[in-house]
Design an enzyme around this catalytic site. Structure first.
Site, PDB file in Angstrom:
ATOM      1  N   ARG A  64       0.835  -1.223   0.000  1.00 17.75           N
ATOM      2  CA  ARG A  64       0.000   0.000   0.000  1.00 17.75           C
ATOM      3  C   ARG A  64       0.867   1.270   0.000  1.00 17.75           C
ATOM      4  O   ARG A  64       1.970   1.279   0.512  1.00 17.75           O
ATOM      5  CB  ARG A  64      -0.983  -0.055   1.182  1.00 17.75           C
ATOM      6  CG  ARG A  64      -1.969  -1.201   0.940  1.00 17.75           C
ATOM      7  CD  ARG A  64      -2.929  -1.408   2.063  1.00 17.75           C
ATOM      8  NE  ARG A  64      -3.918  -0.348   2.172  1.00 17.75           N
ATOM      9  CZ  ARG A  64      -4.904  -0.364   3.066  1.00 17.75           C
ATOM     10  NH1 ARG A  64      -5.029  -1.354   3.907  1.00 17.75           N
ATOM     11  NH2 ARG A  64      -5.758   0.633   3.112  1.00 17.75           N
TER      12      ARG A  64
ATOM     13  N   ASP B  84     -15.552   3.302   3.012  1.00 16.17           N
ATOM     14  CA  ASP B  84     -15.492   1.873   3.372  1.00 16.17           C
ATOM     15  C   ASP B  84     -16.799   1.145   3.078  1.00 16.17           C
ATOM     16  O   ASP B  84     -16.855  -0.083   3.189  1.00 16.17           O
ATOM     17  CB  ASP B  84     -15.153   1.723   4.863  1.00 16.17           C
ATOM     18  CG  ASP B  84     -13.705   2.111   5.139  1.00 16.17           C
ATOM     19  OD1 ASP B  84     -12.879   2.107   4.192  1.00 16.17           O
ATOM     20  OD2 ASP B  84     -13.397   2.423   6.302  1.00 16.17           O
TER      21      ASP B  84
HETATM   22  C1  S3P Z   1      -9.499   5.172   8.192  1.00 14.83           C
HETATM   23  C2  S3P Z   1      -9.489   5.928   7.063  1.00 14.83           C
HETATM   24  C3  S3P Z   1      -9.847   5.412   5.740  1.00 14.83           C
HETATM   25  C4  S3P Z   1     -10.610   4.109   5.841  1.00 14.83           C
HETATM   26  C5  S3P Z   1      -9.997   3.146   6.837  1.00 14.83           C
HETATM   27  C6  S3P Z   1      -9.931   3.766   8.218  1.00 14.83           C
HETATM   28  C7  S3P Z   1      -9.088   5.797   9.471  1.00 14.83           C
HETATM   29  O1  S3P Z   1      -8.661   5.174   4.999  1.00 14.83           O
HETATM   30  O2  S3P Z   1     -10.704   3.499   4.582  1.00 14.83           O
HETATM   31  O3  S3P Z   1     -10.752   1.951   6.920  1.00 14.83           O
HETATM   32  O4  S3P Z   1      -9.349   5.215  10.547  1.00 14.83           O
HETATM   33  O5  S3P Z   1      -8.509   6.891   9.420  1.00 14.83           O
HETATM   34  P1  S3P Z   1      -7.961   6.340   4.111  1.00 14.83           P
HETATM   35  O6  S3P Z   1      -7.481   7.384   5.029  1.00 14.83           O
HETATM   36  O7  S3P Z   1      -6.809   5.639   3.428  1.00 14.83           O
HETATM   37  O8  S3P Z   1      -9.013   6.801   3.165  1.00 14.83           O
END
Ligand code: S3P
Length: 452
Positions: free
Chosen positions: A121, A333
């Site tokens: 990632r 999500d």
């Molecule tokens: C999250 C942010 C989101 C989300 C993840 C949890 C967080 O990711 O998809 O499940 O707790 O800050 P991204 O910041 O990569 O969009």
């Protein structure tokens, strides 16, 4: 473990959900950076939060979990001890990116790594701004984990920056906000969409000055966060982060699977109690209402700045809808489970502006389309989303691509499918919602079983 999900009779009853995953991560880590003992009730105990707790142990932080109540002995912003071995964040990018910010602030030497999936990632999005702040951090040549942070003396503050994120991301924003706690001036972060603001709300409740406001950037509406840190060189106990005493709301992202389960199972009526209803998380409710869903909210108290309430969901005949722009950010999500609702709806649903889905636990656009197509769903992939023509869902065997949300989404599809759906390697669900099966079974989805 294989999960077998078959057409269900109507769902009824009330469910309390486990604590929110995003808030659990933040509460454990911020409590470690606070001065003194924090007590966090309804903490999510799951694969990903276990990775965070194990990392805290390796950083010299004392904590105790009794049921779902977590107590943490915070050592202050500069109290993390260098770990003897690399910190294994498992599959959790939230663990890795938030820890990177905390380690950057505390100046602690550490290596952050994780599963093969996590090591694919993108990490350049945190490494570049952290380096601009003066954080000694290295990633691999293709800007992925492992990340190596070198030690930095506490009397060497970080540089405040003004950073514009090209993609809205709460993980990136939170990483930088944590690092900004050790800067010697206000840090400004701009993002093109309103990503979840749990870190901002929690930091505020711990006594940190952090402000959010909409701003115009090149004639486009953006969102700005400004964090004015306690000065590192003059940090006194009264400047320190106050410990947390809180009870976390139920996870809206887990609730999402039960919401869609009830909407697509004729005759259902369920109530989900004490769910977190932060508007930057509940875009799914807006999208489903556009599709004709009957979902009622009773908003109760605010807990440490987070709105909490009950949701009552009734089976509803759905029709197609268009989802794009800031709505996508507020339901990032929940897009896989929206696709299941769209498969059961009449007409066409289209999701755009969601290219970020390709960088989650799986490439969620490609994996979702492959697996739903295997179930006879008329779904087509685009670069930044997908389109679903509603119709019947067939039974069949599917692969969740090591993605907890995809596994739960395919299991929910089985409740309305014409034949049983077999989800392989379904133990991945324990990453975020260990009680998923039990919750659906308690609502009456008795044809949901597992085979080892
Ligand atoms: C999250 C942010 C989101 C989300 C993840 C949890 C967080 O990711 O998809 O499940 O707790 O800050 P991204 O910041 O990569 O969009």
């Amino acid at each position: 473990m294989e999960l077998i999900s078959s057409r269900s009779s109507s769902l009824h009853g009330k469910v309390c959900l486990p604590g929110d995953k995003s808030l659990s991560h933040r509460a454990a880590l911020l409590a470690a950076l606070a001065q003194g003992e924090s007590r966090i009730e309804n903490f999510l105990t799951s694969g990903v939060t276990q990775a965070m707790l194990e990392a805290l142990t390796a950083l010299g932080i004392g904590w105790e979990l009794s049921g779902t109540t977590l107590t943490v002995q915070g050592n202050g912003l500069y109290g993390l001890r260098p770990p003897a071995t690399p910190l294994n964040c498992g599959n959790s990018a939230t663990t890795l990116r938030l820890l990177a910010g905390a380690l950057a602030a505390s100046g602690t030497q550490a290596v952050l790594t994780g599963s093969a999936g996590l090591r694919r990632r993108p990490m350049g999005r945190i490494v570049t701004p952290l380096r601009q702040m003066g954080v000694p951090v290295q990633a691999t040549a293709d800007a992925t984990a492992p990340l190596e942070l070198a030690a930095r003396p506490p009397d060497w503050p970080l540089r405040p920056i003004h950073h514009s994120m090209s993609v809205a991301s709460a993980q990136v924003k939170s990483c930088l906000l944590l690092a900004a706690l050790a800067a010697d001036g206000p840090t400004v972060i701009d993002e093109p969409g309103p990503s979840r603001d749990h870190t901002e709300r929690m930091l505020r409740s711990m006594g940190v000055r952090v402000e959010s406001q909409p701003v115009m950037v090149d004639d486009n509406p953006w969102f700005r966060v400004v964090l004015d840190p306690p000065r590192p060189c003059t940090l006194t106990p009264s400047d320190a982060l106050h410990p947390l005493h809180t009870s976390l709301p139920g996870d809206f992202s887990s609730a999402a699977f039960l919401i869609v389960a009830a909407l697509i199972t004729p005759g259902s009526k369920i109530t989900l109690r004490q769910v977190g209803l932060n508007p930057l998380r509940t875009g799914l409710l807006d999208a489903l209402r556009l599709m004709g869903a009957d979902i009622r909210e009773t908003v109760g108290e605010e807990r440490d700045g987070e709105p909490v309430g009950d949701l009552t969901v009734r089976y509803s005949p759905l029709h197609g809808a268009q989802v794009a722009g800031e709505l996508v950010v507020r339901m990032i999500d929940e897009l896989p489970i929206l696709a299941v609702a769209a498969a059961c709806a009449e007409g066409l649903s289209v999701v755009r502006d969601a290219a970020e889905l390709r960088h989650k636990e799986s490439d969620r656009i490609s994996a979702l389309c492959t697996e739903l197509q295997a179930l006879g769903v008329n779904i087509t992939e685009s670069e930044d989303g997908f389109a679903v023509q509603g119709g019947a869902i067939q039974g069949g065997s599917v692969d969740p691509h090591a993605d907890h949300r995809l596994a739960m989404c395919l299991a929910v599809a089985g409740l309305a499918a014409q034949g049983p759906i077999m989800v392989s390697d379904a133990e991945i669900i324990y990453e975020s919602f260990p009680g998923f099966l039990a919750a659906l079974q308690s609502l009456g989805a008795v044809k949901l079983t597992t085979k080892v």
